[in-house]
Design an enzyme around this catalytic site. Sequence first.
Site, mmCIF file in Angstrom:
data_model
loop_
_atom_site.group_PDB
_atom_site.id
_atom_site.type_symbol
_atom_site.label_atom_id
_atom_site.label_comp_id
_atom_site.label_asym_id
_atom_site.label_seq_id
_atom_site.Cartn_x
_atom_site.Cartn_y
_atom_site.Cartn_z
ATOM 1 N N PHE A 153 0.846 -1.194 0.000
ATOM 2 C CA PHE A 153 0.000 0.000 0.000
ATOM 3 C C PHE A 153 0.877 1.239 0.000
ATOM 4 C CE2 PHE A 153 -4.365 -1.515 0.712
ATOM 5 C CZ PHE A 153 -4.106 -2.866 0.831
ATOM 6 N N TYR A 208 3.126 7.972 1.292
ATOM 7 C CA TYR A 208 3.919 6.741 1.217
ATOM 8 C C TYR A 208 4.229 6.321 -0.223
ATOM 9 C CZ TYR A 208 4.147 5.671 6.219
ATOM 10 O OH TYR A 208 4.445 5.692 7.566
ATOM 11 N N GLU A 210 -1.877 -5.332 13.288
ATOM 12 C CA GLU A 210 -0.912 -6.281 13.854
ATOM 13 C C GLU A 210 -1.498 -7.041 15.048
ATOM 14 O OE1 GLU A 210 3.575 -5.580 13.950
ATOM 15 O OE2 GLU A 210 2.982 -5.051 15.986
HETATM 16 C C1 4GW Z 1 1.250 8.368 10.515
HETATM 17 O O1 4GW Z 1 1.115 9.510 10.151
HETATM 18 C C2 4GW Z 1 1.124 7.279 9.549
HETATM 19 S S1 4GW Z 1 0.772 7.471 7.941
HETATM 20 C C3 4GW Z 1 1.273 5.951 9.842
HETATM 21 C C4 4GW Z 1 1.110 5.113 8.722
HETATM 22 C C5 4GW Z 1 0.808 5.812 7.588
HETATM 23 C C6 4GW Z 1 0.605 5.251 6.258
HETATM 24 C C7 4GW Z 1 0.780 3.885 6.071
HETATM 25 C C8 4GW Z 1 0.287 6.076 5.139
HETATM 26 O O2 4GW Z 1 0.081 7.298 5.222
HETATM 27 N N1 4GW Z 1 0.189 5.494 3.909
HETATM 28 C C9 4GW Z 1 0.380 4.161 3.738
HETATM 29 O O3 4GW Z 1 0.335 3.688 2.602
HETATM 30 N N2 4GW Z 1 0.645 3.353 4.831
HETATM 31 C C10 4GW Z 1 0.784 1.903 4.608
HETATM 32 O O4 4GW Z 1 0.670 1.204 5.827
HETATM 33 C C11 4GW Z 1 2.188 1.597 4.059
HETATM 34 O O5 4GW Z 1 2.131 0.462 3.230
HETATM 35 C C12 4GW Z 1 2.947 1.293 5.324
HETATM 36 O O6 4GW Z 1 4.134 0.563 5.098
HETATM 37 C C13 4GW Z 1 1.895 0.541 6.128
HETATM 38 C C14 4GW Z 1 2.120 0.498 7.639
HETATM 39 O O7 4GW Z 1 2.428 1.786 8.130
HETATM 40 P P1 4GW Z 1 3.910 2.088 8.665
HETATM 41 O O8 4GW Z 1 4.886 1.448 7.738
HETATM 42 O O9 4GW Z 1 4.082 3.572 8.833
HETATM 43 O O10 4GW Z 1 3.931 1.385 10.074
HETATM 44 P P2 4GW Z 1 5.266 1.052 10.897
HETATM 45 O O11 4GW Z 1 5.856 2.372 11.342
HETATM 46 O O12 4GW Z 1 4.778 0.210 12.043
HETATM 47 O O13 4GW Z 1 6.234 0.316 10.003
#
Ligand code: 4GW
Length: 291
Positions: free
Chosen positions: A53, A58, A235
Amino acid sequence: MFYDKPECLKPIRTDVLTLTPWLAPIVWNGVFNRDILNAQFHQMDVRVGLTAFAIKKYVMFLPKFIESAEKFFMVGHKVNYYIFTDRVKEVSNFTLAEGRRVVTLEVPAYERWQDVTMRRMEMIRDYSMNRFTNEVDYLVCVDVDMVFLDDVGVEILSNVFGTLHPGFFGALRKEFTYERRPQSTAYIAFDAGDFYYAGGNFGGVIEEVIKLTNFCHNAMLEDKQKNVEALWHDESYLNKYFLFYKPTKILSPEYIWNNYYGSPAAVQKKRFLGIEKDYNVVRFRRAISKP
Ligand code: 4GW
Ligand code: MN
């Protein structure tokens, strides 16, 4: 094909658990022969879908994600990259090896970032039922803020697989960050649980991915009705699912490493690495405090 015979009396890894009590392999560097596995999966002409995604900002992670996947993800096999995004025009053109293609899927961007990550379950479920089931045999569902640094191949494929979270593979049960409030559908008691699985890398055959994502999405909706949101979002629901429907293979943290956790000896390869994020740029909903 020539290779050394397996030695029954000489385990290759003695520093890590390589088999669960329910006889699912745990995939660590050294325990498998890639050539044997590649021959098996070529025989069945396997087709693999990689879902990611890239919602809102992102999309910036896509170029490195796909370019590194071309070097290291399922090299030599048929791969469809399924990119879910609200910014279709910002998905650039990539040079891909033969048998590989990028499929851009336009999806809504939820306003709250918690919904952006949690709704992945619903969208993977729906596209699996309507499309992926006709196009690929296995689905690998990952975070996009990642880069491949070493081979991630058919050794990861199984009926249904999860990945050990890099922060908890040496932790005690009580230290796992499971949802601990009984009112949440993601609740896991302190005396239960096998491993703490990462939300950013799971998969399996399409039928199993549908079961998994459907469970997680419905659990999330149930909580929403009760005005509860699980501690670690998707998760937390994934961990609840794997408690009752145990994975048939588990990937070591090599497959979702983050340098925040340093370089422990057990992790010989960082195959799929989280990119350090500039939270002021990426986490646009967080207020930027000025000095
Ligand atoms: C805070 O402002 C945000 S935005 C936390 C997640 C966001 C986000 C996540 C986003 O704006 N757009 C998006 O495509 N994602 C998808 O969700 C993207 O594939 C991302 O790798 C996944 C999980 O979010 P993350 O990687 O930020 O989570 P962590 O920090 O736990 O790896
Ligand atoms: Mn991530």
